[in-house]
Design an enzyme around this catalytic site. Structure first.
Site, PDB file in Angstrom:
ATOM      1  N   ALA A  63       0.914  -1.172  -0.025  1.00  0.00           N
ATOM      2  CA  ALA A  63       0.130   0.054   0.170  1.00  0.00           C
ATOM      3  C   ALA A  63       0.870   1.153  -0.094  1.00  0.00           C
ATOM      4  O   ALA A  63       1.915   1.242   0.426  1.00  0.00           O
ATOM      5  CB  ALA A  63      -0.875  -0.083   1.302  1.00  0.00           C
ATOM      6  N   GLY A 108       0.724  -5.095   0.789  1.00  0.00           N
ATOM      7  CA  GLY A 108      -0.453  -5.050  -0.150  1.00  0.00           C
ATOM      8  C   GLY A 108      -0.082  -5.979  -1.518  1.00  0.00           C
ATOM      9  O   GLY A 108      -0.827  -6.520  -2.222  1.00  0.00           O
ATOM     10  N   GLU A 111      -0.197  -9.374  -0.956  1.00  0.00           N
ATOM     11  CA  GLU A 111      -1.637  -9.903  -0.636  1.00  0.00           C
ATOM     12  C   GLU A 111      -2.256  -9.974  -2.251  1.00  0.00           C
ATOM     13  O   GLU A 111      -3.254 -10.653  -2.418  1.00  0.00           O
ATOM     14  CB  GLU A 111      -2.621  -8.740   0.064  1.00  0.00           C
ATOM     15  CG  GLU A 111      -1.963  -9.011   1.514  1.00  0.00           C
ATOM     16  CD  GLU A 111      -2.546  -7.756   2.411  1.00  0.00           C
ATOM     17  OE1 GLU A 111      -2.256  -6.692   2.297  1.00  0.00           O
ATOM     18  OE2 GLU A 111      -3.031  -8.006   3.444  1.00  0.00           O
ATOM     19  N   GLU A 131       4.058  -5.178   7.344  1.00  0.00           N
ATOM     20  CA  GLU A 131       3.192  -4.057   7.832  1.00  0.00           C
ATOM     21  C   GLU A 131       3.433  -4.080   9.493  1.00  0.00           C
ATOM     22  O   GLU A 131       3.439  -3.002  10.054  1.00  0.00           O
ATOM     23  CB  GLU A 131       1.826  -4.480   7.861  1.00  0.00           C
ATOM     24  CG  GLU A 131       1.128  -4.494   6.386  1.00  0.00           C
ATOM     25  CD  GLU A 131       1.313  -5.532   5.589  1.00  0.00           C
ATOM     26  OE1 GLU A 131       2.134  -6.609   5.883  1.00  0.00           O
ATOM     27  OE2 GLU A 131       0.367  -5.809   4.450  1.00  0.00           O
TER      28      GLU A 131
HETATM   29  N1  CO8 Z   1       4.541   3.285  -0.338  1.00  0.00           N
HETATM   30  C1  CO8 Z   1       4.898   4.560  -0.695  1.00  0.00           C
HETATM   31  N2  CO8 Z   1       6.339   4.629  -1.335  1.00  0.00           N
HETATM   32  C2  CO8 Z   1       6.925   3.594  -1.324  1.00  0.00           C
HETATM   33  C3  CO8 Z   1       6.764   2.370  -0.856  1.00  0.00           C
HETATM   34  C4  CO8 Z   1       5.434   2.066  -0.352  1.00  0.00           C
HETATM   35  N3  CO8 Z   1       4.796   0.861   0.187  1.00  0.00           N
HETATM   36  N4  CO8 Z   1       7.759   1.352  -0.832  1.00  0.00           N
HETATM   37  C5  CO8 Z   1       8.691   2.270  -1.498  1.00  0.00           C
HETATM   38  N5  CO8 Z   1       8.317   3.410  -1.788  1.00  0.00           N
HETATM   39  C6  CO8 Z   1       9.152   4.572  -2.550  1.00  0.00           C
HETATM   40  C7  CO8 Z   1      10.061   5.043  -1.571  1.00  0.00           C
HETATM   41  O1  CO8 Z   1       9.715   5.993  -0.312  1.00  0.00           O
HETATM   42  C8  CO8 Z   1      11.125   5.713  -2.549  1.00  0.00           C
HETATM   43  O2  CO8 Z   1      10.362   7.025  -2.714  1.00  0.00           O
HETATM   44  P1  CO8 Z   1      11.469   8.242  -3.003  1.00  0.00           P
HETATM   45  O3  CO8 Z   1      12.377   8.079  -4.218  1.00  0.00           O
HETATM   46  O4  CO8 Z   1      10.586   9.335  -3.143  1.00  0.00           O
HETATM   47  O5  CO8 Z   1      12.432   8.498  -1.834  1.00  0.00           O
HETATM   48  C9  CO8 Z   1      10.930   4.728  -3.704  1.00  0.00           C
HETATM   49  O6  CO8 Z   1       9.816   4.199  -3.653  1.00  0.00           O
HETATM   50  C10 CO8 Z   1      11.950   3.647  -3.922  1.00  0.00           C
HETATM   51  O7  CO8 Z   1      11.983   3.185  -2.565  1.00  0.00           O
HETATM   52  P2  CO8 Z   1      13.486   2.924  -1.873  1.00  0.00           P
HETATM   53  O8  CO8 Z   1      14.372   4.008  -2.044  1.00  0.00           O
HETATM   54  O9  CO8 Z   1      13.005   2.446  -0.266  1.00  0.00           O
HETATM   55  O10 CO8 Z   1      14.007   1.568  -2.487  1.00  0.00           O
HETATM   56  P3  CO8 Z   1      14.861   0.402  -1.989  1.00  0.00           P
HETATM   57  O11 CO8 Z   1      15.374  -0.521  -3.244  1.00  0.00           O
HETATM   58  O12 CO8 Z   1      15.820   0.848  -1.017  1.00  0.00           O
HETATM   59  O13 CO8 Z   1      13.817  -0.456  -1.041  1.00  0.00           O
HETATM   60  C11 CO8 Z   1      11.877  -1.628  -0.522  1.00  0.00           C
HETATM   61  C12 CO8 Z   1      12.747  -1.149  -1.648  1.00  0.00           C
HETATM   62  C13 CO8 Z   1      12.414  -2.650   0.301  1.00  0.00           C
HETATM   63  C14 CO8 Z   1      10.672  -2.211  -1.191  1.00  0.00           C
HETATM   64  C15 CO8 Z   1      11.525  -0.369   0.360  1.00  0.00           C
HETATM   65  O14 CO8 Z   1      11.320   0.603  -0.384  1.00  0.00           O
HETATM   66  C16 CO8 Z   1      10.408  -0.978   1.565  1.00  0.00           C
HETATM   67  O15 CO8 Z   1      10.695  -1.475   2.416  1.00  0.00           O
HETATM   68  N6  CO8 Z   1       9.313  -0.393   1.165  1.00  0.00           N
HETATM   69  C17 CO8 Z   1       7.996  -0.604   1.849  1.00  0.00           C
HETATM   70  C18 CO8 Z   1       7.683  -2.030   2.054  1.00  0.00           C
HETATM   71  C19 CO8 Z   1       6.422  -2.151   3.037  1.00  0.00           C
HETATM   72  O16 CO8 Z   1       6.366  -1.725   4.150  1.00  0.00           O
HETATM   73  N7  CO8 Z   1       5.102  -2.178   2.448  1.00  0.00           N
HETATM   74  C20 CO8 Z   1       3.999  -2.443   3.166  1.00  0.00           C
HETATM   75  C21 CO8 Z   1       3.301  -1.229   3.363  1.00  0.00           C
HETATM   76  S1  CO8 Z   1       1.784  -1.195   4.288  1.00  0.00           S
HETATM   77  C22 CO8 Z   1       0.778  -2.373   3.446  1.00  0.00           C
HETATM   78  O17 CO8 Z   1       0.671  -2.810   2.194  1.00  0.00           O
HETATM   79  C23 CO8 Z   1      -0.561  -2.322   4.216  1.00  0.00           C
HETATM   80  C24 CO8 Z   1      -1.405  -3.454   3.439  1.00  0.00           C
HETATM   81  C25 CO8 Z   1      -2.868  -3.256   4.066  1.00  0.00           C
HETATM   82  C26 CO8 Z   1      -3.585  -2.765   2.820  1.00  0.00           C
HETATM   83  C27 CO8 Z   1      -3.524  -3.025   1.402  1.00  0.00           C
HETATM   84  C28 CO8 Z   1      -3.666  -2.097   0.694  1.00  0.00           C
HETATM   85  C29 CO8 Z   1      -2.894  -2.051  -0.680  1.00  0.00           C
END
Ligand code: CO8
Length: 259
Positions: A63, A108, A111, A131
């Site tokens: 998400a 997500g 999921e 999450e």
């Molecule tokens: N949401 C928003 N932005 C994101 C997300 C995300 N989930 N993941 C990555 N980004 C953005 C980063 O903020 C970054 O943006 P910017 O360039 O503007 O700084 C860009 O994407 C690139 O990301 P990274 O620089 O972090 O890239 P890395 O290669 O270092 O890392 C990862 C990649 C491992 C994927 C890392 O970005 C990460 O851990 N992301 C978050 C993963 C996460 O926690 N996901 C769970 C989210 S919560 C959720 O899904 C709730 C589900 C419930 C409902 C479902 C609805 C869909």
């Protein structure tokens, strides 16, 4: 309509393409787009089966955390139905579905993959439900579908710790069904679905429904669901064609109309 999710159709297979670089973060627009793409895939007769694909680099990193950050409890009460709607739309699509997972399938994104019938992962893919590290839990079916797929202990391992699993571990615990070199994921997913093109669509639909609905009920109720769906197929042309073809020409030679 949104450009962030497209249904692309070629040779009888639909591809639900997530397209929101860099990470295909699932904001509300993409969630609604997924519901619409599933509906379109269901209705189109030229779509026998569906691949869900996020492109060569990433499936979906979850998400959109930036969109969720400022949401209140009441915002989320309103929004959480949509969270489950888009994975439900995918899970209930009455056609076979495969998630072609490249890069990350997290939160997500995982999921979405869980709502498909099968998952093919790139050898360098990473999957997980992180999450918990944000102080929340999966909200698009993750606690339920993951536990049904890999069992409660493995599901709790992933959901309570938030750790990522690589493709090989995902294969070992049954979270994915096949691991292939990264460049081959999409083609492997299409190949897996090719046998359904021109197949007995009503029987395929009934088979999927019987398994999925049966898993939600006790055995006797499940057997009743199977019995009803089984009998219903005797009203289809495909059933008549399939049996006549066997009697006249032997197994596996029928040409089905999907009718
Ligand atoms: N949401 C928003 N932005 C994101 C997300 C995300 N989930 N993941 C990555 N980004 C953005 C980063 O903020 C970054 O943006 P910017 O360039 O503007 O700084 C860009 O994407 C690139 O990301 P990274 O620089 O972090 O890239 P890395 O290669 O270092 O890392 C990862 C990649 C491992 C994927 C890392 O970005 C990460 O851990 N992301 C978050 C993963 C996460 O926690 N996901 C769970 C989210 S919560 C959720 O899904 C709730 C589900 C419930 C409902 C479902 C609805 C869909």
């Amino acid at each position: 309509m949104t450009d962030l999710v497209r249904l692309e159709v070629a040779d009888g297979i639909g591809t639900v393409r997530l397209d929101r670089p860099p990470m295909n973060a699932l904001n509300a627009e993409i969630q609604r787009g997924l519901v619409a793409a599933c509906r379109e895939a269901e209705q189109r007769r030229d779509v026998a089966a569906v691949v869900v694909y996020g492109g060569e680099k990433v499936f979906a990193a979850g998400a959109d955390i930036k969109e969720m950050e400022t949401m209140s409890y009441t915002d989320m009460v309103d929004h959480s139905a949509l969270l489950q709607d888009f994975t439900r739309a995918l899970a209930r699509l009455p056609k076979p579905t495969v998630a072609a997972v490249t890069g990350y399938a997290l939160g997500g994104g995982c999921e979405v993959a869980l709502a498909c019938d099968w998952r093919i992962a790139a050898d360098d893919a990473k999957l997980g439900q992180p999450e918990i590290l944000l102080g929340i839990i999966p909200g698009a079916g993750g606690t339920q579908r993951l536990a049904r797929l890999v069992g409660p202990a493995k599901a709790k391992d992933l959901v309570l710790t938030g750790r990522f699993v690589g493709a090989e571990e995902a294969l070992a615990i049954g979270l994915v069904d096949r691991v292939v070199p990264a460049a081959e994921v999409y083609d492997a997913a299409r190949s897996m679905l090719a046998p359904f093109v021109g197949g007995p669509a009503y029987a395929v639909r009934a088979a999927k429904e019987a398994v999925d609905r049966g898993l939600e009920v006790d055995l006797e109720t499940g057997l009743e669901i199977e019995r009803t769906l089984f009998a219903g197929l005797f009203a289809t042309k495909d059933r008549a064609t399939g049996m006549r073809s066997f009697v006249e020409n032997g197994p596996g030679k029928a040409t089905f109309e999907g009718a």
